[in-house]
Design a protein around this motif. Sequence first.
Motif, PDB file in Angstrom:
ATOM      1  N   SER A   1       0.843  -1.190   0.000  1.00  0.00           N
ATOM      2  CA  SER A   1       0.000   0.000   0.000  1.00  0.00           C
ATOM      3  C   SER A   1       0.883   1.246   0.000  1.00  0.00           C
ATOM      4  O   SER A   1       1.785   1.362   0.840  1.00  0.00           O
ATOM      5  N   PRO A   2       0.656   2.194  -0.913  1.00  0.00           N
ATOM      6  CA  PRO A   2       1.469   3.416  -0.918  1.00  0.00           C
ATOM      7  C   PRO A   2       1.253   4.276   0.323  1.00  0.00           C
ATOM      8  O   PRO A   2       2.101   5.103   0.659  1.00  0.00           O
ATOM      9  N   ASP A   3       0.128   4.087   0.997  1.00  0.00           N
ATOM     10  CA  ASP A   3      -0.183   4.906   2.177  1.00  0.00           C
ATOM     11  C   ASP A   3       0.390   4.311   3.465  1.00  0.00           C
ATOM     12  O   ASP A   3       0.977   5.018   4.278  1.00  0.00           O
ATOM     13  N   THR A   4       0.204   3.001   3.636  1.00  0.00           N
ATOM     14  CA  THR A   4       0.600   2.370   4.902  1.00  0.00           C
ATOM     15  C   THR A   4       1.817   1.476   4.787  1.00  0.00           C
ATOM     16  O   THR A   4       2.431   1.127   5.800  1.00  0.00           O
ATOM     17  N   GLY A   5       2.175   1.067   3.557  1.00  0.00           N
ATOM     18  CA  GLY A   5       3.281   0.130   3.397  1.00  0.00           C
ATOM     19  C   GLY A   5       2.895  -1.306   3.676  1.00  0.00           C
ATOM     20  O   GLY A   5       3.738  -2.201   3.601  1.00  0.00           O
ATOM     21  N   ASP A   6       1.603  -1.554   3.975  1.00  0.00           N
ATOM     22  CA  ASP A   6       1.150  -2.912   4.243  1.00  0.00           C
ATOM     23  C   ASP A   6       1.182  -3.759   2.974  1.00  0.00           C
ATOM     24  O   ASP A   6       1.033  -3.252   1.857  1.00  0.00           O
ATOM     25  N   ILE A   7       1.350  -5.064   3.149  1.00  0.00           N
ATOM     26  CA  ILE A   7       1.359  -5.990   2.030  1.00  0.00           C
ATOM     27  C   ILE A   7      -0.067  -6.245   1.586  1.00  0.00           C
ATOM     28  O   ILE A   7      -0.952  -6.510   2.398  1.00  0.00           O
ATOM     29  N   GLU A   8      -0.293  -6.169   0.266  1.00  0.00           N
ATOM     30  CA  GLU A   8      -1.612  -6.406  -0.283  1.00  0.00           C
ATOM     31  C   GLU A   8      -1.539  -7.500  -1.333  1.00  0.00           C
ATOM     32  O   GLU A   8      -0.516  -7.697  -1.978  1.00  0.00           O
ATOM     33  N   GLY A   9      -2.672  -8.201  -1.508  1.00  0.00           N
ATOM     34  CA  GLY A   9      -2.730  -9.258  -2.510  1.00  0.00           C
ATOM     35  C   GLY A   9      -4.101  -9.370  -3.135  1.00  0.00           C
ATOM     36  O   GLY A   9      -5.007  -9.955  -2.550  1.00  0.00           O
TER      37      GLY A   9
END
Length: 333
Positions: free
Chosen positions: A286-294
Amino acid sequence: MYRRERSVPLKSSSSALYNNLSVLPRRDRPLTYFAAVHGSTVSLASAAADGLGVSHRQLQATAGGLAASASTVTQASWCVLPSRVLLVLTSQKGIQMYESDGSVMVYWHALDVLEPPPAQAVFARGIAAASGRFICVGTSSGLVLVFDIPSKGTNITLSEVLEEHRDSITDIASEVGENPGGAADLVTADDSGALCVWRSKEEFSLLTKISAFGWTCSSVKLWNGVIAAGYGNGQIRLYEASSGALRATVSAHARWIYALDLAPLTGKLLSGAEDSYVQIWKLSRSPDTGDIEGPPCYPCPQPAPLSAAHSCSVCPCSPPLPLTTSSSPLKSL
């Protein structure tokens, strides 16, 4: 939408081993090399982009240049370094390194040099290039052997032995994307399911260790600071390489996962398993949080259980495998 390309035949069938397919796209000519293991033989094939004009070569397990009787090959993989490309074979007897086309053996390492005769089987398994000059190979005792590779010639040396694992090494992966902050650039997995994350410079240092949870980790990949690990229960788990924190999990397959692969430029993760399915997942942050997305995956049923799967494409505008579409999103933790 994915489309099926022309099949590339091998000279023999492939053994049911973890990660039993290696693919090397040639940069200097429109050829792709394929390698798969069957018993004591490695089948090599080179094919043009249209799938025509396939040529074959077979390599036998050897011990110091001599034929090694009843020596089962456990893995074959190309290691791409800035100055050269080597084909590495692991077996019950030791480790062989060849020039990229398999024509000349440049190095042989016998396993019994480092390992005393154990009560269990002796073999090497798990192959990866690291830090631009090293090739790392795992063993059945849990050791990871680090070889220093010169830009040319046969003066290959064993420079270091990593001793954190207590079970047989199953797979090794190096960073294929960007390395955030110069942190983790190598991950090793073993039969218990434990993972070790390393930083490789002149010497290797352990950054973090991810504990086992009851299932073998059969295949592992490292991309942009994200570890993707496939397990015997059919799960894919995503970890932060810097901390070892579990970020996402998915029940990806109904049976044992045998192979993972990543397209570095797109973040597409390919998984193959005993349930005869190949799945493709899109990894991102995520560009906002840096969380991994799939986002959703794309499954394709195969006529038989899979022991290997490999993404042949690293181009963001071409797909890694011919597949059809469906919907099955990752579950975030």
